[in-house]
Design a protein around this motif. Structure first.
Motif, mmCIF file in Angstrom:
data_model
loop_
_atom_site.group_PDB
_atom_site.id
_atom_site.type_symbol
_atom_site.label_atom_id
_atom_site.label_comp_id
_atom_site.label_asym_id
_atom_site.label_seq_id
_atom_site.Cartn_x
_atom_site.Cartn_y
_atom_site.Cartn_z
ATOM 1 N N ASP A 136 0.847 -1.193 0.000
ATOM 2 C CA ASP A 136 0.000 0.000 0.000
ATOM 3 C C ASP A 136 0.887 1.249 0.000
ATOM 4 O O ASP A 136 1.979 1.244 -0.568
ATOM 5 C CB ASP A 136 -0.926 -0.037 1.211
ATOM 6 C CG ASP A 136 -2.181 0.821 1.014
ATOM 7 O OD1 ASP A 136 -2.223 1.608 0.060
ATOM 8 O OD2 ASP A 136 -3.109 0.693 1.833
ATOM 9 N N HIS A 138 2.815 2.632 2.094
ATOM 10 C CA HIS A 138 4.170 2.532 2.613
ATOM 11 C C HIS A 138 5.138 2.082 1.522
ATOM 12 O O HIS A 138 6.277 2.549 1.432
ATOM 13 C CB HIS A 138 4.202 1.553 3.794
ATOM 14 C CG HIS A 138 3.169 1.850 4.837
ATOM 15 N ND1 HIS A 138 1.891 1.334 4.775
ATOM 16 C CD2 HIS A 138 3.220 2.643 5.949
ATOM 17 C CE1 HIS A 138 1.200 1.772 5.813
ATOM 18 N NE2 HIS A 138 1.975 2.577 6.542
ATOM 19 N N THR A 139 4.666 1.190 0.671
ATOM 20 C CA THR A 139 5.478 0.747 -0.460
ATOM 21 C C THR A 139 5.659 1.874 -1.465
ATOM 22 O O THR A 139 6.723 2.012 -2.079
ATOM 23 C CB THR A 139 4.826 -0.466 -1.142
ATOM 24 O OG1 THR A 139 4.590 -1.491 -0.167
ATOM 25 C CG2 THR A 139 5.726 -1.023 -2.235
ATOM 26 N N TYR A 183 5.888 4.966 -0.710
ATOM 27 C CA TYR A 183 6.912 5.843 -0.138
ATOM 28 C C TYR A 183 8.314 5.325 -0.457
ATOM 29 O O TYR A 183 9.174 6.086 -0.909
ATOM 30 C CB TYR A 183 6.714 5.937 1.375
ATOM 31 C CG TYR A 183 7.837 6.632 2.099
ATOM 32 C CD1 TYR A 183 7.983 8.014 2.038
ATOM 33 C CD2 TYR A 183 8.770 5.897 2.834
ATOM 34 C CE1 TYR A 183 9.031 8.650 2.690
ATOM 35 C CE2 TYR A 183 9.820 6.519 3.484
ATOM 36 C CZ TYR A 183 9.948 7.896 3.410
ATOM 37 O OH TYR A 183 10.982 8.516 4.044
ATOM 38 N N TYR A 184 8.534 4.038 -0.234
ATOM 39 C CA TYR A 184 9.864 3.493 -0.520
ATOM 40 C C TYR A 184 10.131 3.409 -2.026
ATOM 41 O O TYR A 184 11.292 3.482 -2.458
ATOM 42 C CB TYR A 184 10.027 2.128 0.150
ATOM 43 C CG TYR A 184 10.250 2.243 1.638
ATOM 44 C CD1 TYR A 184 11.466 2.702 2.139
ATOM 45 C CD2 TYR A 184 9.230 1.936 2.544
ATOM 46 C CE1 TYR A 184 11.665 2.839 3.509
ATOM 47 C CE2 TYR A 184 9.432 2.076 3.909
ATOM 48 C CZ TYR A 184 10.643 2.525 4.383
ATOM 49 O OH TYR A 184 10.843 2.673 5.736
ATOM 50 N N GLU A 199 -4.714 6.918 3.125
ATOM 51 C CA GLU A 199 -4.592 5.918 2.063
ATOM 52 C C GLU A 199 -4.854 6.509 0.687
ATOM 53 O O GLU A 199 -4.299 6.045 -0.312
ATOM 54 C CB GLU A 199 -5.561 4.748 2.315
ATOM 55 C CG GLU A 199 -5.234 3.901 3.527
ATOM 56 C CD GLU A 199 -5.727 4.528 4.819
ATOM 57 O OE1 GLU A 199 -6.363 5.604 4.734
ATOM 58 O OE2 GLU A 199 -5.461 3.986 5.895
#
Length: 408
Positions: free
Chosen positions: A274, A276-277, A279-280, A360
């Motif tokens: 989601d 967080h992925t 962002y990376y 989200e």
């Protein structure tokens, strides 16, 4: 006048200089000199033996002179410094260099001389093809260090050498001096092969035997320290492998993941990816893009300094597109995209009375917006710096960065 003519005549007639670096080698030095001089006499070669002394305190200098060698004092410390000084002082058309610890047999140099006379400009010894006597090479060097570093060197620089760090090698003196070798330490061995490969000198190998050295003290070589220095040198001289390939891979992977997750979270098996992925993924895009920009800088600098080939048709085609004007246009488009996405996020925030937002959903807009803005400024500043490098290179006779003469 006569003395000057005699020295000039000796330099013209001298075919081979055998150069040995020396730092407190009194236990083995005389033996090495005797073997070298016996070889010259047996083969009828007009040559000399040079001891490049790096500040010995054990009387090695006097022993060398008594054995018939010419001693050259090299005040700058380091294996590379000693050899560079010895090569510069050599009078021979050809030079064979080797350690003075009696691990190389200087009485068996015929294969080197034959190859040099055939026109090869760098003749490397190969200990793995010739033979390594028990105790002559530590297992760490034999099974890990040398094979790994040699493989990296062959891959990065298309070198034909499979024993990249053999200390016994012969070469055409003028061709090697033209490379401008500078490394003061053990990485000098890598520098010679790398630059010779880059400049496309004629390189070959001959099998040699490695013997255990005859010293009672530990060698000057430090496995991990000098291994790292060799690896660092190989990476610095190959900006594609250090910057371009890893950077392009990170950029592409980050962009792909971000594109897949913009519409919503995705599940792979029992794992959900989601925001967080995302962002990376953004970090991967930025780091990868920065690495590619570093590659361009390193490539331009390397071409200017002669570290990498000046003739590179693919890079030249890339630079014909990669003008300052084109970069600014691309940066402007990225900036508009990022600011536009940011404005849409602010409008959505205003519609809630500047209250709380569903992370989200909003982070799928905010993260790509920030990424695009950051890439835009990276490209703007990077393109100006590339143009500066191009101006400097053009002064040296190397046109690199092309100006767009048709304007915007």
């Amino acid at each position: 006048m006569n003395a000057t003519l005699d020295r000039t005549s000796a330099q013209i007639e001298c075919e081979l200089s055998i150069v040995m670096p020396c730092l407190n080698e009194r236990e083995t030095l005389v033996q090495c000199i005797r073997k070298a001089k016996a070889f010259l006499q047996r083969e009828g070669i007009n040559g000399e033996v040079i001891i490049a002394d790096n500040g010995s305190t054990d009387g090695s200098q006097q022993l060398a002179e008594d054995a018939g060698a010419r001693v050259v004092a090299i005040p700058v410390k380091g294996y590379g410094s000693a050899l560079i000084g010895g090569i510069r002082a050599a009078r021979g058309r050809y030079v064979i260099m080797g350690d003075s610890d009696d691990s190389y047999d200087f009485s068996e140099l015929g294969a080197f001389v034959t190859k040099l006379r055939e026109g090869w400009q760098l003749v490397m010894g190969n200990r793995f093809k010739g033979g390594i006597h028990p105790g002559a090479m530590p297992p760490l060097h034999r099974y890990l260090g040398n094979p790994v570093l040699s493989t990296i060197g062959r891959t990065f620089f298309k070198s034909p050498c499979s024993d990249f760090h053999c200390g016994l090698r012969g070469f055409d003196r003028a061709a090697i001096l033209a490379l401008g070798l500078q490394a003061p330490g053990m990485e000098f061995a890598s520098e010679m092969v790398v630059k010779a490969s880059i400049q496309q000198l004629r390189i070959t190998e001959v099998p040699i035997i490695l013997w255990p050295d005859g010293r009672s003290r530990p060698p000057h070589l430090r496995s991990w320290r000098d291994g790292w220095r060799h690896l660092r040198f190989l990476l610095l001289f190959s900006p594609r492998w250090l910057f371009l390939y890893p950077g392009a891979a990170m950029f592409g992977l980050g962009l792909l993941l971000m594109a897949l997750l913009l519409a919503g979270p995705r599940e792979v098996g029992h794992v959900q990816f989601d925001i967080h992925t995302i962002y990376y993924s953004s970090l991967a895009i930025v780091i990868g893009f920065q690495a590619v920009l570093f590659w361009v800088c390193a490539k331009l600098y390397g071409m200017r300094e002669g570290i990498v080939p000046r003739e590179d048709p693919r890079f030249d085609r890339f630079l014909r597109w990669f003008t300052l004007e084109h970069c600014l246009l691309a940066a402007g488009a990225l900036l508009l995209l990022g600011v536009g996405a940011g404005v849409s996020a602010v409008i959505a925030w205003e519609s809630t009375g500047f209250g709380s937002l569903a992370p989200e959903q909003m982070m799928r807009v905010v993260i790509p917006s920030g990424t695009a803005i950051l890439l835009a400024f990276q490209l703007i500043y990077g393109s100006f710096f590339f143009n500066l490098l191009g101006i400097q290179a053009d002064r040296g006779g190397l046109p690199i960065v092309q100006e767009d003469t048709h304007g915007l």
